[in-house]
Design a protein around this motif. Structure first.
Motif, PDB file in Angstrom:
ATOM      1  N   SER A 141      36.648  14.629  21.214  1.00  0.00           N
ATOM      2  CA  SER A 141      35.823  15.572  20.478  1.00  0.00           C
ATOM      3  C   SER A 141      36.659  16.300  19.439  1.00  0.00           C
ATOM      4  O   SER A 141      37.816  16.641  19.685  1.00  0.00           O
ATOM      5  N   GLY A 187      25.288  15.959  30.574  1.00  0.00           N
ATOM      6  CA  GLY A 187      24.356  15.346  29.632  1.00  0.00           C
ATOM      7  C   GLY A 187      23.704  14.099  30.203  1.00  0.00           C
ATOM      8  O   GLY A 187      22.500  13.888  30.056  1.00  0.00           O
ATOM      9  N   ILE A 219      26.263   8.194  24.604  1.00  0.00           N
ATOM     10  CA  ILE A 219      25.888   8.600  23.249  1.00  0.00           C
ATOM     11  C   ILE A 219      24.686   7.822  22.704  1.00  0.00           C
ATOM     12  O   ILE A 219      23.907   8.346  21.914  1.00  0.00           O
ATOM     13  N   SER A 273      23.026  12.586  18.612  1.00  0.00           N
ATOM     14  CA  SER A 273      24.448  12.847  18.394  1.00  0.00           C
ATOM     15  C   SER A 273      24.664  13.689  17.156  1.00  0.00           C
ATOM     16  O   SER A 273      24.136  13.392  16.082  1.00  0.00           O
ATOM     17  N   ALA A 305      30.382  10.940  23.752  1.00  0.00           N
ATOM     18  CA  ALA A 305      29.974  10.894  25.152  1.00  0.00           C
ATOM     19  C   ALA A 305      29.765   9.450  25.590  1.00  0.00           C
ATOM     20  O   ALA A 305      29.415   8.592  24.777  1.00  0.00           O
ATOM     21  N   ALA A 342      24.489  15.819  21.896  1.00  0.00           N
ATOM     22  CA  ALA A 342      25.934  15.779  22.162  1.00  0.00           C
ATOM     23  C   ALA A 342      26.700  15.989  20.872  1.00  0.00           C
ATOM     24  O   ALA A 342      26.410  15.367  19.851  1.00  0.00           O
ATOM     25  N   ASN A 402      30.470  16.609  25.404  1.00  0.00           N
ATOM     26  CA  ASN A 402      30.421  15.245  25.950  1.00  0.00           C
ATOM     27  C   ASN A 402      30.433  15.265  27.479  1.00  0.00           C
ATOM     28  O   ASN A 402      30.870  14.328  28.114  1.00  0.00           O
TER      29      ASN A 402
END
Length: 166
Positions: free
Chosen positions: A29, A99, A118, A123, A115, A111, A95
């Protein structure tokens, strides 16, 4: 301020924070938990949105870490994640595995980092952009249970060790 343990008031979104030193934050991230909280707080104020934050249970010095960023932010640290999923369709994470759990329980997830799931959520692609966030809130779809469980089942370890769902 700490939210009521049994508060069922609807929220526009709930933010599940992560440990800033977690390897998933450090390596997957470009957004830190504090930067994301600053962004969410200013965006919510600008757009008139209501949200709450659940701090990671292992983040013991979270008030020190977030400092002035947490002033005025409603926290729901005493509530179970499933209870929080029930008060908001929209779940915000960087992430976190939370989730994936939210997706399985039919919540829409946004997110901000890379992740594992994803492809199953909206996203933000590591950006802090108000227009993109609003678009995600408006257009994030709930993934169907079958495709979610199929996608996550590809990683049996993940499914069996990271989710609270039976």
């Amino acid at each position: 301020t700490e939210g009521s343990k049994c508060s069922s008031e609807r929220l526009d979104f709930i933010y599940f924070s992560q440990l800033p030193w977690d390897v998933n934050i450090q390596q997957h991230s470009k957004v830190s938990p504090r930067d994301l909280l600053d962004f969410l707080t200013s965006t919510a104020a600008e757009l008139g949105l209501r949200f709450a934050m659940k701090v990671h249970p292992l983040h013991k010095n979270w008030e020190e870490y977030y400092g002035s960023s947490a002033i005025g932010v409603e926290t729901r640290n005493d509530q179970h994640v499933h209870d929080l999923f029930a008060v908001s369709e929209n779940v915000v994470v960087i992430n976190s595995g939370v989730g994936a759990e939210a997706i399985l329980l039919q919540n829409r997830v946004i997110a901000f980092g890379d992740a594992d799931y994803i492809d199953l959520c909206a996203s933000m692609d590591n950006t802090l952009d108000v227009r993109s966030f609003v678009k995600c809130l408006e257009s994030a779809n709930k993934a169907d249970y079958e495709s979610v469980s199929k996608e996550l089942a590809l990683d049996e370890y993940y499914l069996n060790n990271n989710l609270l769902i039976q």
